[in-house]
Motif scaffolding. Sequence first.
Motif, mmCIF file in Angstrom:
data_model
loop_
_atom_site.group_PDB
_atom_site.id
_atom_site.type_symbol
_atom_site.label_atom_id
_atom_site.label_comp_id
_atom_site.label_asym_id
_atom_site.label_seq_id
_atom_site.Cartn_x
_atom_site.Cartn_y
_atom_site.Cartn_z
ATOM 1 N N GLU A 229 0.854 -1.186 0.000
ATOM 2 C CA GLU A 229 0.000 0.000 0.000
ATOM 3 C C GLU A 229 0.891 1.238 0.000
ATOM 4 O OE1 GLU A 229 -3.762 0.900 2.615
ATOM 5 O OE2 GLU A 229 -1.994 1.747 3.607
ATOM 6 N N CYS A 230 0.726 2.073 -1.001
ATOM 7 C CA CYS A 230 1.547 3.281 -1.159
ATOM 8 C C CYS A 230 0.625 4.495 -1.100
ATOM 9 C CB CYS A 230 2.302 3.242 -2.487
ATOM 10 S SG CYS A 230 3.252 4.741 -2.848
ATOM 11 N N LYS A 231 0.833 5.366 -0.109
ATOM 12 C CA LYS A 231 0.001 6.551 0.043
ATOM 13 C C LYS A 231 0.821 7.809 -0.238
ATOM 14 C CE LYS A 231 -3.511 4.877 3.264
ATOM 15 N NZ LYS A 231 -4.280 5.168 4.509
ATOM 16 N N THR A 232 0.216 8.746 -0.967
ATOM 17 C CA THR A 232 0.879 10.007 -1.278
ATOM 18 C C THR A 232 -0.045 11.162 -0.877
ATOM 19 O OG1 THR A 232 0.004 10.236 -3.535
ATOM 20 C CG2 THR A 232 1.999 8.915 -3.247
ATOM 21 N N ILE B 67 5.293 10.531 0.904
ATOM 22 C CA ILE B 67 4.953 9.158 0.533
ATOM 23 C C ILE B 67 5.238 8.233 1.710
ATOM 24 C CG2 ILE B 67 5.409 7.241 -1.050
ATOM 25 C CD1 ILE B 67 6.406 9.290 -3.084
ATOM 26 N N THR B 68 4.288 7.361 2.011
ATOM 27 C CA THR B 68 4.504 6.288 2.980
ATOM 28 C C THR B 68 4.066 4.980 2.346
ATOM 29 O OG1 THR B 68 2.315 6.638 3.970
ATOM 30 C CG2 THR B 68 4.177 7.779 4.985
ATOM 31 N N MET B 69 4.663 3.867 2.796
ATOM 32 C CA MET B 69 4.309 2.553 2.262
ATOM 33 C C MET B 69 4.176 1.546 3.395
ATOM 34 S SD MET B 69 6.285 2.154 -1.391
ATOM 35 C CE MET B 69 7.928 2.638 -0.882
ATOM 36 N N LYS B 70 3.337 0.529 3.137
ATOM 37 C CA LYS B 70 3.070 -0.471 4.163
ATOM 38 C C LYS B 70 2.751 -1.795 3.497
ATOM 39 C CE LYS B 70 -0.833 -0.129 6.323
ATOM 40 N NZ LYS B 70 -1.908 0.384 7.205
ATOM 41 N N ALA C 27 10.377 -4.883 6.411
ATOM 42 C CA ALA C 27 11.474 -4.178 7.074
ATOM 43 C C ALA C 27 12.020 -3.040 6.217
ATOM 44 C CB ALA C 27 12.595 -5.163 7.409
ATOM 45 N N LYS C 28 11.912 -3.162 4.899
ATOM 46 C CA LYS C 28 12.431 -2.135 3.998
ATOM 47 C C LYS C 28 11.504 -0.927 3.880
ATOM 48 C CE LYS C 28 14.421 -5.738 1.011
ATOM 49 N NZ LYS C 28 14.401 -6.305 -0.370
ATOM 50 N N LEU C 29 10.192 -1.178 4.018
ATOM 51 C CA LEU C 29 9.224 -0.149 3.641
ATOM 52 C C LEU C 29 8.381 0.406 4.778
ATOM 53 C CD1 LEU C 29 7.897 -1.809 0.346
ATOM 54 C CD2 LEU C 29 9.796 -0.200 0.600
ATOM 55 N N ASN C 30 8.026 -0.404 5.758
ATOM 56 C CA ASN C 30 7.002 0.003 6.715
ATOM 57 C C ASN C 30 7.403 1.179 7.594
ATOM 58 O OD1 ASN C 30 5.443 -2.016 5.667
ATOM 59 N ND2 ASN C 30 5.342 -3.245 7.534
ATOM 60 N N THR C 31 8.682 1.389 7.818
ATOM 61 C CA THR C 31 9.128 2.503 8.661
ATOM 62 C C THR C 31 9.757 3.624 7.835
ATOM 63 O OG1 THR C 31 11.283 1.442 9.053
ATOM 64 C CG2 THR C 31 9.511 0.980 10.630
#
Length: 261
Positions: free
Chosen positions: A187-190, A224-227, A235-239
């Motif tokens: 999930e990618c939010k902008t 941009i945040t991703m989950k 581990a690469k994206l959630n934080t």
Amino acid sequence: MNSWHSRPPLSDHAYQPEVAGPTQSSSSMPDIGEDSEWDTALVVTDEWMKVASERRHSGWESVERKWVENQALQQRGPKPPSEITKEASEAMARFPYPHMSIPTPQLDFDFRMRVILNPQSASVAVSDGFKKWSTFSDGTFAGRFGYGSVINGGQESQDVAYGNSAATQVEATHRLQTADEVPAYIECKTRGNMTGSPELVKALQDAETSREANPRLCPFRVFITMKTSDERYAAKLNTGLWIGSCLWKGLEVVYDAYRIS
């Protein structure tokens, strides 16, 4: 739909490196390495690649002129310090922990994403005007953490006018699918805004009038945040937190995402 990205292949001095990602035959993936008319070049480094903000080329007169002007300014030496205003002086007097050093955030180019909006959209009345809801019909992404497709999602936007300028405030959610044999879903939010003259902002969002409009004249920046729940990517994206520099032209939006470290 014809893409608005088209120019001759990159020269031997600026080439598209092989993107690190899941092992899978590229023939099954959409073309995510299209050439474009961006005022940038991909530059290979030891840390994968970065986007150069300026490229010298005999045909780019404005870039050449700016480069010469910057060189002249550097030769003149630093500018004399400006006088501190009363407001700034009062703020400095109230500055908390003035002797504390806090790490400065760094930006590292991380990935590029391209999405296509559906031509149909819906408008919803709100207290301060109208919001437009659009969905995505197609898209791709590629970067340090992998590559794949944008399979669905939606975007909410609202036009805001102030003085002689206008802004389109944008919030979007994209669902990414990686190219692994067993794909991961992200999930990618902008969230951000595009600003410029009211006429140009409106023209860029129309499939017909955008053909003659220059998207580089309207700064478009997003957070941009991703989950994901997939252990391979969590581990690469959630934080992580990214800043995106974008171009919006007609039904196509392109993001360059820089990870904050």
